[in-house]
Structure formats: C-alpha cells, structure tokens
Design an enzyme around this catalytic site. Structure first.
Site, PDB file in Angstrom:
ATOM      1  N   CYS A 181      -4.571  -8.414  -9.790  1.00 17.32           N
ATOM      2  CA  CYS A 181      -5.579  -7.799 -10.675  1.00 17.32           C
ATOM      3  C   CYS A 181      -5.507  -6.280 -10.656  1.00 17.32           C
ATOM      4  CB  CYS A 181      -6.980  -8.258 -10.272  1.00 17.32           C
ATOM      5  SG  CYS A 181      -7.149 -10.025 -10.422  1.00 17.32           S
ATOM      6  N   HIS A 208     -11.808  -3.798 -14.348  1.00 17.33           N
ATOM      7  CA  HIS A 208     -11.024  -5.032 -14.419  1.00 17.33           C
ATOM      8  C   HIS A 208     -11.985  -6.169 -14.738  1.00 17.33           C
ATOM      9  CE1 HIS A 208      -8.810  -8.547 -13.446  1.00 17.33           C
ATOM     10  NE2 HIS A 208      -9.415  -8.746 -12.287  1.00 17.33           N
ATOM     11  N   ASN A 246     -10.527 -13.799 -17.449  1.00 14.96           N
ATOM     12  CA  ASN A 246      -9.860 -12.832 -16.570  1.00 14.96           C
ATOM     13  C   ASN A 246      -8.358 -12.926 -16.819  1.00 14.96           C
ATOM     14  OD1 ASN A 246      -8.584 -11.601 -14.387  1.00 14.96           O
ATOM     15  ND2 ASN A 246     -10.073 -12.319 -12.874  1.00 14.96           N
TER      16      ASN A 246
HETATM   17  O1  UT7 Z   1      -9.741 -11.140 -10.579  1.00 14.25           O
HETATM   18  C1  UT7 Z   1      -9.592 -11.586  -9.278  1.00 14.25           C
HETATM   19  C2  UT7 Z   1     -10.799 -11.349  -8.490  1.00 14.25           C
HETATM   20  N1  UT7 Z   1     -11.657 -12.489  -8.535  1.00 14.25           N
HETATM   21  C3  UT7 Z   1     -12.965 -12.320  -8.500  1.00 14.25           C
HETATM   22  O2  UT7 Z   1     -13.429 -11.218  -8.503  1.00 14.25           O
HETATM   23  C4  UT7 Z   1     -13.821 -13.563  -8.398  1.00 14.25           C
HETATM   24  C5  UT7 Z   1     -15.024 -13.298  -7.546  1.00 14.25           C
HETATM   25  N2  UT7 Z   1     -15.838 -14.481  -7.355  1.00 14.25           N
HETATM   26  C6  UT7 Z   1     -16.539 -15.062  -8.334  1.00 14.25           C
HETATM   27  O3  UT7 Z   1     -16.498 -14.610  -9.449  1.00 14.25           O
HETATM   28  C7  UT7 Z   1     -17.428 -16.232  -7.997  1.00 14.25           C
HETATM   29  O4  UT7 Z   1     -17.360 -16.472  -6.608  1.00 14.25           O
HETATM   30  C8  UT7 Z   1     -17.064 -17.536  -8.771  1.00 14.25           C
HETATM   31  C9  UT7 Z   1     -17.486 -17.379 -10.218  1.00 14.25           C
HETATM   32  C10 UT7 Z   1     -15.584 -17.793  -8.695  1.00 14.25           C
HETATM   33  C11 UT7 Z   1     -17.790 -18.726  -8.193  1.00 14.25           C
HETATM   34  O5  UT7 Z   1     -19.170 -18.496  -8.183  1.00 14.25           O
HETATM   35  P1  UT7 Z   1     -20.033 -18.805  -6.864  1.00 14.25           P
HETATM   36  O6  UT7 Z   1     -21.402 -18.503  -7.178  1.00 14.25           O
HETATM   37  O7  UT7 Z   1     -19.400 -18.041  -5.733  1.00 14.25           O
HETATM   38  O8  UT7 Z   1     -19.843 -20.359  -6.715  1.00 14.25           O
HETATM   39  P2  UT7 Z   1     -19.240 -21.213  -5.510  1.00 14.25           P
HETATM   40  O9  UT7 Z   1     -17.751 -21.125  -5.500  1.00 14.25           O
HETATM   41  O10 UT7 Z   1     -19.958 -20.889  -4.243  1.00 14.25           O
HETATM   42  O11 UT7 Z   1     -19.680 -22.661  -5.934  1.00 14.25           O
HETATM   43  C12 UT7 Z   1     -21.059 -23.026  -6.048  1.00 14.25           C
HETATM   44  C13 UT7 Z   1     -21.126 -24.460  -6.514  1.00 14.25           C
HETATM   45  C14 UT7 Z   1     -20.260 -25.403  -5.679  1.00 14.25           C
HETATM   46  O12 UT7 Z   1     -20.918 -26.668  -5.635  1.00 14.25           O
HETATM   47  P3  UT7 Z   1     -21.788 -27.074  -4.348  1.00 14.25           P
HETATM   48  O13 UT7 Z   1     -20.828 -27.020  -3.192  1.00 14.25           O
HETATM   49  O14 UT7 Z   1     -22.876 -26.061  -4.255  1.00 14.25           O
HETATM   50  O15 UT7 Z   1     -22.252 -28.447  -4.699  1.00 14.25           O
HETATM   51  C15 UT7 Z   1     -19.012 -25.534  -6.497  1.00 14.25           C
HETATM   52  O16 UT7 Z   1     -18.339 -26.746  -6.257  1.00 14.25           O
HETATM   53  O17 UT7 Z   1     -20.622 -24.552  -7.853  1.00 14.25           O
HETATM   54  C16 UT7 Z   1     -19.550 -25.508  -7.894  1.00 14.25           C
HETATM   55  N3  UT7 Z   1     -18.578 -25.049  -8.871  1.00 14.25           N
HETATM   56  C17 UT7 Z   1     -18.669 -25.362 -10.179  1.00 14.25           C
HETATM   57  N4  UT7 Z   1     -19.546 -26.098 -10.864  1.00 14.25           N
HETATM   58  C18 UT7 Z   1     -19.351 -26.221 -12.189  1.00 14.25           C
HETATM   59  C19 UT7 Z   1     -17.507 -24.247  -8.677  1.00 14.25           C
HETATM   60  N5  UT7 Z   1     -16.880 -24.055  -9.845  1.00 14.25           N
HETATM   61  C20 UT7 Z   1     -17.579 -24.733 -10.782  1.00 14.25           C
HETATM   62  C21 UT7 Z   1     -17.425 -24.885 -12.172  1.00 14.25           C
HETATM   63  N6  UT7 Z   1     -18.332 -25.632 -12.831  1.00 14.25           N
HETATM   64  N7  UT7 Z   1     -16.421 -24.315 -12.863  1.00 14.25           N
END
Ligand code: UT7
Length: 352
Positions: free
Chosen positions: A116, A279, A309
């Site tokens: 990135c 970014h 992204n």
């Molecule tokens: O460009 C490269 C740099 N990358 C970034 O800057 C990304 C930074 N991180 C993020 O943007 C966020 O962490 C994400 C958007 C990727 C994820 O959001 P989050 O609030 O951190 O969610 P999480 O990974 O902790 O997941 C929360 C819940 C989980 O379910 P449980 O365990 O609480 O039941 C996941 O399984 O959401 C679930 N989940 C989804 N649900 C529906 C994860 N992805 C999805 C999805 N749809 N696509």
C-alpha cells in the site's frame, strides 16, 4: 534548484462493477457490514484472462503520456509499483515496456513492491532520480489486479470485500520552477509485523503457516522442495492474510505522525494543506486521520466508496480523479500518505 513535477497523470478502472450485494452471493457478508466497517459500496474487477496488471497499467500510462504532451519514445525510465504482478518474475516494468512498444534506447525498468506504500516509495525513488539529473521523463505506473487472487469463500471475507482492481500512471519531469513539484517525502518500515498483512506463498520459506509460526514441512532433499504443495492449494494459502484490527491500530497512529513529519520538514502546518489524499485502505481510517488533522471535508479526497482498496494504485487514482474534478488546482499544496503491509508507511508533500 531542480524539482520533480508531475507533467501528466492518468488512470484506468476496469468496466466491471462489483457491488457489495454481488459479493454477498458468494460469501456470508452484507452491504450493511461492508459499508459500516469500510465505507466501500462497490469496486471494479478486471476481465479475467483478458486484462492483467500490466495491461491496466498500460492504459493508464497512455493517458498520462498524452496529457504530458510527450510521446512514448520520450520516456527514459520506467518505475512500476505493484503487489499483484502478472508473473512471479519478471516484474511488470519490462512487461509494460513491451506492452507500450517502447523500443527506443532499451530504457531501464524498475519494479517496486511496497504494497500500500508503493506509491509513496516510488515517488521518492523517482524524485531522487530526477533531482540527480539522471532522467527527464520517468513513467511511474501503479497497478493492481487483486480480483484474481482473493478468497471468495466466507473464510476469506475479511480481506476479499476490501480490495479492488485499478491503475494509475504519472509522467514526472525536472523543473526549475520553485513553485511546483515534489517538496518532500518520508518513508518508514517495521518488519516486526511482516506476516500480519501478507501473502506468503509460494516463497523460499517453503511452507510457512500463518499463526503457528512453524515451518510445516520437514527438511527436504538438497534438490527439489516444497515451493508449492497440495496443502497450500487445498487450504487456500495463496490468498492474502490480514490481521485487520492490528493493521487498523497501527495505521491510525502512523498516518498522523508521518504527515506531521512531512509538514515539519517542509515548514508547513496542517492549515496549509489544500488537499489531503490518503491511501484508500478504509474510509474509517481516512476519517479518523482527517479528524486528527482537523481538516474540513473539502480538503480530503476519498473514492474508496467506488473502487475499494487498490493498494499501490489507490493514491494516484484518487489524485487523478481529484484533478479531473477540479478539486486540485495549480499551486495547491497536496499531501499524500500511506500505511500498509510490511509494515511500511510514508508521506509526501507536493505543490501542484
Ligand atoms: O491497505 C492495507 C491496509 N489495510 C488496512 O488498513 C485494513 C485495516 N483494518 C480494517 O479495515 C478492519 O480491521 C476490517 C474492515 C478489515 C475488519 O473490521 P473489524 O471491525 O476489525 O472486524 P473483525 O475482523 O474484527 O471482524 C468482526 C466480525 C467477525 O465475526 P465475529 O468473530 O465477531 O463473529 C468477523 O468474522 O465480523 C466478521 N466479518 C465479517 N462479517 C461480514 C469479517 N469480515 C466480514 C465480512 N462480512 N466481510
């Protein structure tokens, strides 16, 4: 004093629009979840087996070349940033040279793979080459075709809903005009977190497993090995892994710090910024950074809602779009910043 100016900029977004609802047909996700957590509504996917990272980059390059008022034969060096190259090797730089038919001078082509942060890393490299007097017209391309390598099962949803395909290109030239061009760039990295946002296979490690921190295979013979294994194929180990929460946590501290570093080094304050182009990782990260900097909405450009992204291409695509929409004008102070896999991060300030 010689500075590096952007003489032309172009972009290419594939036609195929993929909405959050489209993805929900393949995995357990929803438009509501994706928009709430990331701000993304849709993204573009290239036409598989018709388009590649290189062909998208070439389309953006043609626009940048035309807008710079030069011909492809005027280009004396190529820099290509991507993490989704057509081949494991050679990199996209030489493929772009062939695709554009740049035959004159057998010019050099350099590949940059800083994820990135690829755009800001590339910008500093190009700036140094130009300021050193080495080249007069550098073609700098950032292109990503992620759709080919994502895991579209529910297991992969945390990563796959975020990424999209797209490309952008710039022609960079020397200028003696002190009122335009790249003013400063700042690059950083911390390899402690290398595997926290990664695609590990195939690689010379021969079978590393995320999470277990073990080499999952016994020592093999001197000859041969486990570059690609059935286990990797069966367990989708060719798809990216991301510890989203950890990446988010680091991003929101590194972005403001590296922007401050750029402002301090060039003698500016936040209020001098006319346009901030972060970014496009996650709209929530951009909004957090905007708030920390105290910038009004009209001084921040986001288009992640439409494109997701696009890794190295996200800043130059946004820069191109902002300029096309008249949101960046001659003389504006533009600030760019990125954070991503590595971890790597960086910032830059330029006078448009
Ligand atoms: O460009 C490269 C740099 N990358 C970034 O800057 C990304 C930074 N991180 C993020 O943007 C966020 O962490 C994400 C958007 C990727 C994820 O959001 P989050 O609030 O951190 O969610 P999480 O990974 O902790 O997941 C929360 C819940 C989980 O379910 P449980 O365990 O609480 O039941 C996941 O399984 O959401 C679930 N989940 C989804 N649900 C529906 C994860 N992805 C999805 C999805 N749809 N696509």
């Amino acid at each position: 004093m010689i500075r590096t100016k952007i003489a032309g900029i172009g972009k290419y977004l594939p036609e195929q629009v993929v909405t959050n609802q489209d993805l929900a047909q393949y995995m357990d996700t929803s438009d509501e979840w994706i928009q709430e957590r990331t701000g993304i509504k849709e993204r573009r996917y290239a036409r598989k087996h018709h388009e590649t990272t290189t062909t998208m980059g070439a389309a953006a390059a043609k626009e940048a070349i035309a807008r710079a008022g030069i011909t492809k034969e005027d280009i004396d060096f190529i820099v290509f940033a991507t993490i989704s190259s057509d081949y494991y090797f050679p990199g996209c730089g030489v493929l772009l040279q062939r695709e554009l038919g740049i035959t004159k001078g057998e010019i050099g082509a350099l590949d940059i793979r800083n994820q990135c942060s690829g755009f800001v890393y590339g910008l500093e490299v190009v700036d140094q080459f130009i300021k050193a007097g080495k080249y007069k017209n550098i073609l700098f391309v950032c292109s990503e075709m992620h759709s080919m390598g994502l895991d579209f099962r529910t297991e992969g949803r945390g990563v796959s809903v975020i990424f999209g395909d797209g490309a952008a290109a710039l022609i960079l030239q020397p200028t003696e005009d002190e009122n335009c061009g790249i003013l400063t760039t700042h690059l950083h990295s911390d390899g402690t977190y290398a595997e926290e946002l990664s695609l590990l296979n195939p690689g010379s490690h021969g079978g590393y497993h995320v999470g277990t921190e073990q080499f999952g295979y016994p020592d093999t013979d001197k000859f041969g090995g486990v570059f690609v294994t059935q286990k990797m194929i069966d367990e989708y180990m060719f798809s990216p892994f991301m510890n989203g929460k950890l990446v988010f946590k680091h991003a929101v501290t590194k972005f403001p710090a590296v922007i401050k570093e750029a402002l301090d080094s060039a003698g500016f304050s936040t209020s001098d910024i006319d346009m901030f182009i972060p970014h496009q990782a996650n709209l929530r990260i951009s909004q957090f950074v905007q708030k920390r900097l105290g910038l009004p909405d009209e001084k921040v450009f986001n288009n992640i809602q439409k494109y997701g992204n696009t890794t190295s291409a996200s800043i130059p695509i946004a820069m191109c779009e902002a300029w096309e929409e008249g949101k960046i004008k001659d003389g504006d102070l533009v600030c760019v910043a990125a954070f991503g896999s590595g971890f790597t991060w960086g910032s830059g300030l330029l006078r448009w």
